[in-house]
Enzyme design. Structure first.
Site, PDB file in Angstrom:
ATOM      1  N   GLU A  46       0.834  -1.206   0.009  1.00 12.12           N
ATOM      2  CA  GLU A  46       0.027   0.042  -0.058  1.00 12.12           C
ATOM      3  C   GLU A  46       0.760   1.225   0.052  1.00 12.12           C
ATOM      4  O   GLU A  46       1.905   1.267   0.485  1.00 12.12           O
ATOM      5  CB  GLU A  46      -0.804  -0.085   1.390  1.00 12.12           C
ATOM      6  CG  GLU A  46      -1.858   0.926   1.547  1.00 12.12           C
ATOM      7  CD  GLU A  46      -2.503   0.992   2.687  1.00 12.12           C
ATOM      8  OE1 GLU A  46      -3.656   1.725   2.881  1.00 12.12           O
ATOM      9  OE2 GLU A  46      -2.099  -0.017   3.527  1.00 12.12           O
ATOM     10  N   LYS A 117      -9.225   2.429  -2.054  1.00 17.58           N
ATOM     11  CA  LYS A 117      -9.392   1.979  -0.969  1.00 17.58           C
ATOM     12  C   LYS A 117     -10.870   2.143  -0.503  1.00 17.58           C
ATOM     13  O   LYS A 117     -11.222   3.582  -0.446  1.00 17.58           O
ATOM     14  CB  LYS A 117      -8.456   2.362   0.297  1.00 17.58           C
ATOM     15  CG  LYS A 117      -8.427   1.429   1.677  1.00 17.58           C
ATOM     16  CD  LYS A 117      -7.102   1.886   2.263  1.00 17.58           C
ATOM     17  CE  LYS A 117      -7.163   1.141   3.536  1.00 17.58           C
ATOM     18  NZ  LYS A 117      -5.957   1.518   4.351  1.00 17.58           N
ATOM     19  N   CYS A 172      -5.708  -3.180   2.413  1.00 18.43           N
ATOM     20  CA  CYS A 172      -5.395  -3.258   3.565  1.00 18.43           C
ATOM     21  C   CYS A 172      -6.703  -3.414   4.504  1.00 18.43           C
ATOM     22  O   CYS A 172      -7.276  -4.376   4.514  1.00 18.43           O
ATOM     23  CB  CYS A 172      -4.478  -2.044   4.238  1.00 18.43           C
ATOM     24  SG  CYS A 172      -3.787  -2.557   5.625  1.00 18.43           S
TER      25      CYS A 172
END
Length: 645
Positions: A46, A117, A172
């Protein structure tokens, strides 16, 4: 991709916080190294282009412009490389002014898209909402540098030359959230999920993370590539260990060591993923067809597809395929205890339901009857029944040797159950006389008459004593049809019906260790005895009829059963995997010979499986016609035989 195996890579390079130039060089270097090793999918951590721990530097235009330039430099560096690459970077959508934490996909010089995200953490050490916005619903087009690129969560990346090589991304926290974007991705066709992560290391977190990835890949029936940030991120408040994980269908295939940056490789079998989804289609494809707007989980028609090339490349499989897939590799004692208890519990219920006073078992001195007796012993112990109501019957025939007869008698005595010795030679000879069969003709009639006579005796004793006959035949014998129809094929409850021969051996071995003493010694003697039906006369007192010489090695057949039937692989792929797994044990011609034999017997002997007695399922493979396996008895094996190389 050969047999559906896609080589993937989780790459954690060394980075410097906010040093975009250095990081870009490290990423390009890793892309090339990954591609040279045969990877067709490479995933980076990330925000790795600049570093996850940049803090308020994310608001600096110098950083964001530098990242945009770096992304196109990375994209250009992939020209001529047919590897799908995901790198983590902050991207600003200039139309709405929002900053997104993105997984950027590039391949062969093409900027394929950016996946923002969805779940933005804002607790503890995480304060991403200070800088980043959550992914917008659906997909949109945004200007990045001088190009218009597609951006959104709802993108499936598809290989042009492999329909099952389909990839989607989450980042994540998306994995840790109650409802992950990947749940929607797999419903819309993604067979592999990549996760670009920067998860800091705290005590106990690595095990939790590993279990999370493992369970997500199992629950979603997918391959999962988790790539974590490592050395190079700021240690102002946290450390990052580069904990990379590659999983498939609930199994961890590869895992990196903590605090060691580098490349983690393995191969994901997208054919296995696709098969398992088809097998579980009612659950996988038809459940939870809904849209949750708060999480932007979209319906199938909302998804966009981006195509990339993934050319064929030769590589050696690094993942291992167990020679004995039915036998537990770890925690053997605990697993075998569970299996034995499952078998015993099934029998307990049947004994109670039928009100059976006795359990009648034919004991040959071989593996299967020994296991059936041990299971029955457990069931009686649990029910508080008298062990003398277990009637163990040994029935010497034309092929019985002193060794197996003595083993059966010793085992019966050691367990303290009732014993009956009933020779069958005279009754079978009378039967031959009745049907006018030449006793010197050692044919199938000669063999099967003995098996049926033994079953007749067992059934009648069960009627005499108010009991039931406990079957001894195992799963491997059912697969091969290695049983006499209405002979040892028949019983009133089959405790071994879903236990393959290789597992029978390990269960006996485990019980030998548990019992120890005389009983343990006898079980070890049985383990070391040739597998045989003992229906033909001995040679100088030794077993003359060796099962594995006739039908083939059981370790091979159980391997074929697991990958050919449980996983539905083509015979050519089963052969390929067997050659890898049994390298140094069997040559290619031997494997090919017995693979043909397996499919021929499996197809021709279905009629026996169509009418087998009840019996408990203990593992992932069962051939019960009532639950797991439905197949016409006259299906033709030609397609499968032709597929063998």
């Amino acid at each position: 991709m050969r047999y559906g195996f896609i080589k993937v890579c989780a790459a954690t390079p060394e980075i410097r916080v906010a040093d975009v130039e250095f990081n870009t060089g490290q990423i390009i270097k890793a892309i090339k190294a990954s591609a040279e090793s045969g990877s067709r999918l490479t995933v980076f951590p990330e925000l790795c282009v600049c570093g996850y721990t940049c803090g308020d530097l994310f608001n600096q235009k110098a950083l964001l412009d530098g990242v945009e330039n770096a992304l196109f430099r990375i994209c250009e560096a992939t020209r001529g490389i047919d590897t799908l690459v995901f790198v983590g970077a902050p991207l600003c959508d200039k139309d709405n002014g929002k900053l997104y934490n993105c997984a950027v996909a590039v391949c062969n010089g093409e900027f394929l898209g950016a996946v923002p995200k969805t779940c933005i953490p804002n607790y503890g050490e995480f304060y991403e909402r200070r800088h980043f916005s959550s992914a917008p619903c659906g997909v949109r087009y945004a200007k990045i540098k001088d190009e218009i690129v597609i951006i959104g969560t709802d993108i499936i990346f598809k290989a042009r030359n492999c329909s099952e090589f389909t990839v989607a991304a989450e980042i994540c926290e998306d994995l840790w959230a109650p409802q992950s974007p990947s749940a929607s991705h797999v419903k819309n066709g993604a067979n592999i999920i990549v996760n670009l992560s920067c998860s800091d290391e705290t005590v106990g977190k690595a095990e939790y993370r590993k279990n999370l990835v493992k369970m997500q890949s199992g629950k979603l029936i997918c391959g999962y590539v988790y790539c974590d940030a490592g050395d190079g991120e700021s240690t102002t408040d946290s450390v990052f260990a580069g904990h990379n994980i590659i999983a498939e269908n609930g199994n961890v295939l590869a895992e990196s060591k903590l605090f060691e940056n580098g490349l983690l490789f393995c191969e994901i079998d997208v054919e296995a993923v696709a098969f398992e989804r088809r097998r579980m289609s009612g659950t996988f494809y038809e459940s939870s067809e809904y849209r949750d707007n708060s999480m932007c989980l979209s319906d199938a028609h909302k998804y966009s597809e981006r195509f990339f090339n993934a050319s064929e490349i030769e590589f050696k499989l690094t993942r291992k395929f167990a020679r004995l897939p039915f036998v537990p590799e770890n925690a053997l004692a605990e697993r075998t205890e569970l299996i034995l208890n499952i078998q015993a519990k099934g029998l307990e219920k049947r004994l109670k339901h039928t009100g059976s006073k006795t359990a009648v078992i034919g004991i040959s001195g071989g593996l299967d009857s020994a296991l059936a007796l041990l299971v029955t012993y457990r069931a009686f112990r649990a029910l508080g029944k008298d062990f003398k109501d277990i009637i163990a019957v040994t029935m010497p025939g034309f092929g019985t040797t002193d060794k197996t007869k003595n083993s059966s008698l010793k085992l019966i005595e050691a367990l303290g159950v009732s014993c009956k010795i009933i020779p069958i030679i005279d009754s079978v000879n009378q039967h031959f006389k009745d049907i006018e069969h030449d006793t010197d003709k050692l044919d199938i009639t000669y063999e099967n008459a003995q098996a049926r006579m033994r079953t007749l005796i067992l059934m009648d004793i069960a009627n005499q004593t108010g009991g039931m006959v406990i079957g001894t035949g195992d799963l491997s014998e059912l697969a091969l049809g290695w049983a006499t129809y209405n002979g040892d094929h028949m019983s009133m409850y089959g405790v071994n019906c879903s236990v393959p021969k290789t597992l029978v051996k390990h269960l006996i071995e485990s019980e030998a260790e548990r019992f120890k003493g005389e009983c343990g010694k006898i079980l070890k003697d049985i383990l070391n005895t040739e597998i045989s039906p003992e229906l033909l006369p001995p040679n100088d007192g030794e077993i003359s009829q060796k099962t594995e010489d006739l039908v083939g090695p059981y370790d091979l057949h159980d391997f074929f059963l697991y990958y050919g039937i449980r996983w539905g692989f083509r015979p050519e792929k089963v052969q390929y995997l067997a050659e890898l797994a049994f390298d140094g044990f069997y040559n290619k011609e031997t494997i090919k010979k017995w693979l043909k034999n397996f499919y021929n017997r499996f197809f021709s002997q279905q009629f026996k499986r169509s009418c087998i007695p009840d019996g408990v399922k203990v593992g992932s493979v069962s051939l019960s016609p009532r639950s797991d396996w439905r197949m016409p008895s006259d299906a033709v094996a030609d397609l499968w035989i032709r597929d063998i190389k």
